[in-house]
Scaffold this motif. Structure first.
Motif, PDB file in Angstrom:
ATOM      1  N   ARG A  24     -50.130 -79.310  -9.944  1.00 50.24           N
ATOM      2  CA  ARG A  24     -50.327 -78.482  -8.753  1.00 50.24           C
ATOM      3  C   ARG A  24     -49.084 -77.662  -8.432  1.00 50.24           C
ATOM      4  N   ASN A  25     -47.900 -78.233  -8.692  1.00 48.61           N
ATOM      5  CA  ASN A  25     -46.644 -77.551  -8.395  1.00 48.61           C
ATOM      6  C   ASN A  25     -46.032 -76.879  -9.616  1.00 48.61           C
ATOM      7  N   LEU A  42     -48.290 -92.848  -6.306  1.00 48.72           N
ATOM      8  CA  LEU A  42     -48.230 -94.261  -6.685  1.00 48.72           C
ATOM      9  C   LEU A  42     -48.867 -94.556  -8.032  1.00 48.72           C
ATOM     10  N   THR A  43     -49.523 -93.584  -8.634  1.00 55.34           N
ATOM     11  CA  THR A  43     -50.141 -93.781  -9.948  1.00 55.34           C
ATOM     12  C   THR A  43     -49.693 -92.669 -10.888  1.00 55.34           C
ATOM     13  N   GLY A  44     -49.821 -92.956 -12.196  1.00 51.70           N
ATOM     14  CA  GLY A  44     -49.488 -91.934 -13.173  1.00 51.70           C
ATOM     15  C   GLY A  44     -50.374 -90.703 -13.028  1.00 51.70           C
ATOM     16  N   ALA A  45     -51.674 -90.931 -12.773  1.00 53.45           N
ATOM     17  CA  ALA A  45     -52.602 -89.811 -12.615  1.00 53.45           C
ATOM     18  C   ALA A  45     -52.240 -88.972 -11.402  1.00 53.45           C
ATOM     19  N   GLY A  46     -51.880 -89.643 -10.306  1.00 56.72           N
ATOM     20  CA  GLY A  46     -51.493 -88.909  -9.103  1.00 56.72           C
ATOM     21  C   GLY A  46     -50.235 -88.092  -9.313  1.00 56.72           C
ATOM     22  N   THR A  47     -49.273 -88.663 -10.054  1.00 59.46           N
ATOM     23  CA  THR A  47     -48.031 -87.941 -10.339  1.00 59.46           C
ATOM     24  C   THR A  47     -48.298 -86.722 -11.211  1.00 59.46           C
TER      25      THR A  47
END
Length: 366
Positions: A161-162, A150-155
């Motif tokens: 990570r992937n 839901l956030t740019g940082a989370g994306t």
């Protein structure tokens, strides 16, 4: 068999760069694919035009410029270490397979997902589904919401990570959006008829539920008493669970069972459609639950985790709203994929020798 004029027009597509889309529109009875193949022998790029007739026969046209790779050496290759699968000439590298497993498909099994991906890409090569910038943005937003990004940082953290770049993420989302467009195209004009014939398969039931661990015969109505009665199977009426007592006390009984360590952890309130309920407890038991009046206790039914008892809160016959329409489209699409799979030439390049190379997994329908 395609006539001489059609073959001549096809050759113009290969040699002179004639409009492939115009050729397809002029020959609606043919499935037309332009195939590019990188020759492992010298790295050159070769092209072939495949014309598939309605009876399943295929005409293959290929052309090579001067100084091109000699014909005896074309197609000479070994399965590269990165190559996992080829379906109808569409190759799936291992990296693509990982992307399918992690991000794109939600199908029955690993092999089915990979074969489905090849068949879908084949269809999209034959009839592309262009995605506009606005559609891509909507698909990207939906992709992120579905994964809690839901956030740019989370994306960005998820991408790191992937090990996915922004361009690779856009490619994944474009594939997902293109598959959705293809699914709608395949189901166009068929949803209402399918629902009229099979809509009952999508009926839903709202339940309160508990699964009692199979190793412990005590009931939640009296969790400390090993002698408390418990029925098994459907019983004489198929309804009711003596070990759980009165339906009005069901939630209190569930609390006591969980507190005593007798209930398997899991959701208590669920909405289940007929197929998923039947997958858990069988068709006959699912029909019992879906036919019960609200407020009825049903079970216990044996499951992989233990004995399931449910309290029926509401039964909802399927109506053709947006959610059910999406489910119907997916069912139609799955049936379409299965027909294409039965007619496909499938080659695996991993595992035992018997599965490697030109093995034909399925023969075409006659």
């Amino acid at each position: 068999m395609a006539d001489g004029r059609t073959l001549a027009e096809a050759l113009r597509v290969l040699t002179d760069g004639a409009d492939l889309g115009a050729f397809r529109r002029a020959n609606p009875g043919l499935r037309v694919r332009l195939v590019a193949q990188r020759e492992e022998f010298d790295g050159s790029l070769q092209h072939a035009l495949l014309l598939k007739e309605p009876d399943g026969s295929t005409v293959s046209l290929s052309w090579s410029p001067d100084l091109g790779l000699p014909w005896p050496l074309r197609g000479v290759h070994r399965a590269a270490e990165h190559l996992l699968l080829r379906v109808n000439g569409v190759e799936t590298p291992v990296a693509r397979a990982v992307a399918c497993l992690d991000f794109v498909w939600d199908e029955r099994g690993v092999a089915d997902r990979l074969v489905t991906d090849c068949l879908v890409r084949e269809a999209l090569e034959e009839e592309p589904e262009p995605i506009s910038d606005a559609e891509l943005q909507r698909a990207m937003d939906a992709f992120r919401r579905a994964r809690g990004l839901l956030t740019g940082a989370g994306t960005r953290a998820w991408m790191e990570r992937n090990h996915i770049s922004h361009a690779e993420l856009e490619e994944l989302v474009t594939v997902e959006a293109s598959v959705a467009r293809l699914r709608s195209r395949v189901a166009a004009g068929r949803v209402e008829d399918w629902f009229a014939a099979h809509g009952r398969e999508l009926d839903a039931v709202r339940l309160a539920r508990v699964v009692l661990a199979p190793a412990n015969p005590r009931s939640p109505a009296n969790p400390r008493s090993p002698e408390s009665p418990r029925s098994s199977g459907l019983g004489s009426s198929g309804l009711g669970s003596p070990g759980l007592g009165n339906p009005d006390d069901f939630l209190a009984d569930v609390e006591r069972a969980f507190a005593a360590g007798l209930a398997v952890p899991g959701e208590v309130f669920v909405t289940a459609r007929r197929p998923e309920l039947a997958g858990e407890i069988g068709e006959e038991a699912a029909e019992v639950v879906l036919s019960a009046a609200p407020g009825t206790l049903a079970g216990p039914f044996p499951t992989a985790l233990g004995d399931l008892t449910v309290k029926v809160l509401a039964v909802e016959p399927a109506v053709l709203d947006d959610a059910v329409r999406d489910l119907v489209e997916r069912r139609i699409f799955a049936e379409w994929i299965e027909r294409r799979r039965r007619a496909a030439k499938i080659e695996w390049f991993w595992g035992t020798a018997e599965r490697t190379g030109g093995t034909r997994e399925n023969q075409p329908e006659r």
